[in-house]
Scaffold this active site. Structure first.
Site, PDB file in Angstrom:
ATOM      1  N   TYR A 140      -0.132   9.131   9.052  1.00 21.41           N
ATOM      2  CA  TYR A 140       0.986   9.672   9.816  1.00 21.41           C
ATOM      3  C   TYR A 140       0.475  10.559  10.939  1.00 21.41           C
ATOM      4  O   TYR A 140      -0.227  11.546  10.714  1.00 21.41           O
ATOM      5  CB  TYR A 140       1.935  10.438   8.902  1.00 21.41           C
ATOM      6  N   LYS A 193      -5.634   0.395  -0.287  1.00 20.41           N
ATOM      7  CA  LYS A 193      -5.899  -0.899   0.353  1.00 20.41           C
ATOM      8  C   LYS A 193      -7.400  -0.978   0.631  1.00 20.41           C
ATOM      9  O   LYS A 193      -7.854  -1.267   1.739  1.00 20.41           O
ATOM     10  CB  LYS A 193      -5.071  -1.029   1.636  1.00 20.41           C
ATOM     11  N   ASP A 226       0.026  -3.855  -1.278  1.00 17.46           N
ATOM     12  CA  ASP A 226       0.883  -5.033  -1.206  1.00 17.46           C
ATOM     13  C   ASP A 226       1.179  -5.584  -2.596  1.00 17.46           C
ATOM     14  O   ASP A 226       2.321  -5.933  -2.916  1.00 17.46           O
ATOM     15  CB  ASP A 226       0.280  -6.104  -0.298  1.00 17.46           C
ATOM     16  N   ASP A 250       5.290   7.228   1.030  1.00 10.13           N
ATOM     17  CA  ASP A 250       6.613   7.260   1.650  1.00 10.13           C
ATOM     18  C   ASP A 250       7.339   5.937   1.416  1.00 10.13           C
ATOM     19  O   ASP A 250       8.514   5.898   1.037  1.00 10.13           O
ATOM     20  CB  ASP A 250       6.460   7.539   3.140  1.00 10.13           C
ATOM     21  N   ASP A 254      10.684   5.180  -1.444  1.00 11.81           N
ATOM     22  CA  ASP A 254      11.980   4.598  -1.087  1.00 11.81           C
ATOM     23  C   ASP A 254      12.274   3.366  -1.943  1.00 11.81           C
ATOM     24  O   ASP A 254      13.404   3.165  -2.408  1.00 11.81           O
ATOM     25  CB  ASP A 254      12.010   4.217   0.397  1.00 11.81           C
TER      26      ASP A 254
END
Length: 364
Positions: A140, A193, A226, A250, A254
């Site tokens: 971010y 990842k 993923d 983040d 959600d």
């Protein structure tokens, strides 16, 4: 402990924008009722500080220095949602209020539970997990530099973003995750990842595994980001504590919030060693502001998380009991069929809060 029998807390209130003036007072009412039911009425002195549109009108900034200075003198605070997309320039293009607060106080741990509520509609009602999100670095742009931003454009046709990962930041978020797992089902899942981002998320995975050696009683596994989205959709009940970097956390929080019911019931806290901020995971919902139908569940449960954090920090069993009463009161209200329109019910914001208070007073 006897020394904490009469402990009082000074907690900040940041009402925010949109539905904030409706849901934040509901959380205050519930928290006060919970402390009273736990045997310590008047345990919280609430101090309100300006933020958002109100602060822009009065003080020329959505997050004034006076607000930051005031928060520094509190034990923690409750942050309502902000509608920074609607701020006038130059405020709209700057770091938003919650980001400014997180950065100013180094609130490095964003902890977001996802748990289905009995009686509520959920995609996966068996969900009961916690996302532990590193909150200060990662990909971010607003958190990857001391000043300025980690995004830049050397030419009009080229945009570049940088991600920052450091050992100290990874170690402290990893310890937060493992300590939390010891209070739950003793299972931590690392999400990364590392097969592609070998130096950055690869470092996140490696350092977290090093910290895992300090917690031999906790089971550890790991998944690529993923693959993790698929596992969460197929078998969310298999996961306990998930630790990951900022952006992945983040996104996953959600997803898990929706699996458990909706973002309207998804709480969170942002914590450092010495201070914490309760903040619902959802936004300001300006389209329904002022109608009295906003769901206050997320901010109410966020307040419970703040009380639980205070209980741990100050060894305060009354605060812990107040937090438990809030959790059970929300569950009892929903199970009894009281919910706001987003969950299929007809209750107003105030009516739902009243039902939670009644459940708390009944000891449910």
């Amino acid at each position: 402990m006897a020394s904490n029998e009469g402990r009082q807390y000074r907690l900040g209130l940041l009402t925010g924008d949109g539905i904030g003036p409706e849901i934040v007072p509901a959380a205050v009412t519930v928290a006060d009722a919970a402390f009273a039911a736990a045997g310590r009425p008047g345990a919280v002195e609430w101090t309100e500080f300006p933020i958002g549109h109100e602060a822009i009108r009065e003080l020329g900034s959505p997050i004034p220095d006076s607000t930051l200075d005031g928060l520094a003198g509190t034990d923690g605070w409750l942050l309502g949602p902000h509608d920074s997309a609607a701020y006038p320039e130059p405020h709209r293009s700057r770091l938003n209020p919650s980001g400014t607060i997180r950065k100013h106080f180094d609130l490095y741990a964003n902890i977001r539970p996802a748990k289905g509520l009995p009686g509520a509609t959920a995609i996966a009602p068996q969900t009961d997990l916690v996302i532990v999100r590193e909150n200060t670095q990662g990909f971010y742009a607003d958190r990857s530099t001391y000043r300025g931003t980690g995004e830049y454009m050397p030419t009009p046709d080229v945009a570049i973003a940088m991600g920052v990962f450091t050992r100290p930041a990874i170690e402290r978020i990893a310890r937060t995750a493992f300590q939390l797992a010891r209070q739950r089902r003793r299972h931590v899942t690392i999400v990364h990842k590392a097969n592609v981002l070998q130096l950055t998320t690869g470092m996140f995975k490696a350092v977290t595994l090093e910290v895992a050696a300090e917690f031999p009683d906790v089971t550890v596994d790991d998944f690529h980001i993923d693959a993790m989205t698929v596992h969460l959709l197929r078998r969310p009940g298999d996961f306990d504590v998930i630790v990951t970097e900022n952006m992945f956390g983040d996104i996953l929080s959600d997803l898990t919030g929706e699996l458990a019911g909706s973002l309207g019931i998804a709480p969170s806290i942002n914590a450092a060693e010495n201070v914490a901020m309760a903040q619902a995971s959802h936004g300001a919902a300006p389209d329904i502001a002022g109608r009295g139908i906003a769901n206050p569940t997320a901010i109410i449960l966020s307040a419970a998380m703040l009380l639980e954090w205070l209980a741990g920090r100050h060894d305060d069993p009354v605060a812990r009991e107040a937090a438990r009463l809030i959790d059970s009161g929300v569950s009892a209200a929903v199970a009894a069929g009281v919910s706001t329109p987003d969950l299929g019910g007809t209750a107003s914001t105030a009516e739902f809060a009243k039902a939670v208070v009644a459940a708390i007073q009944d000891g449910r």
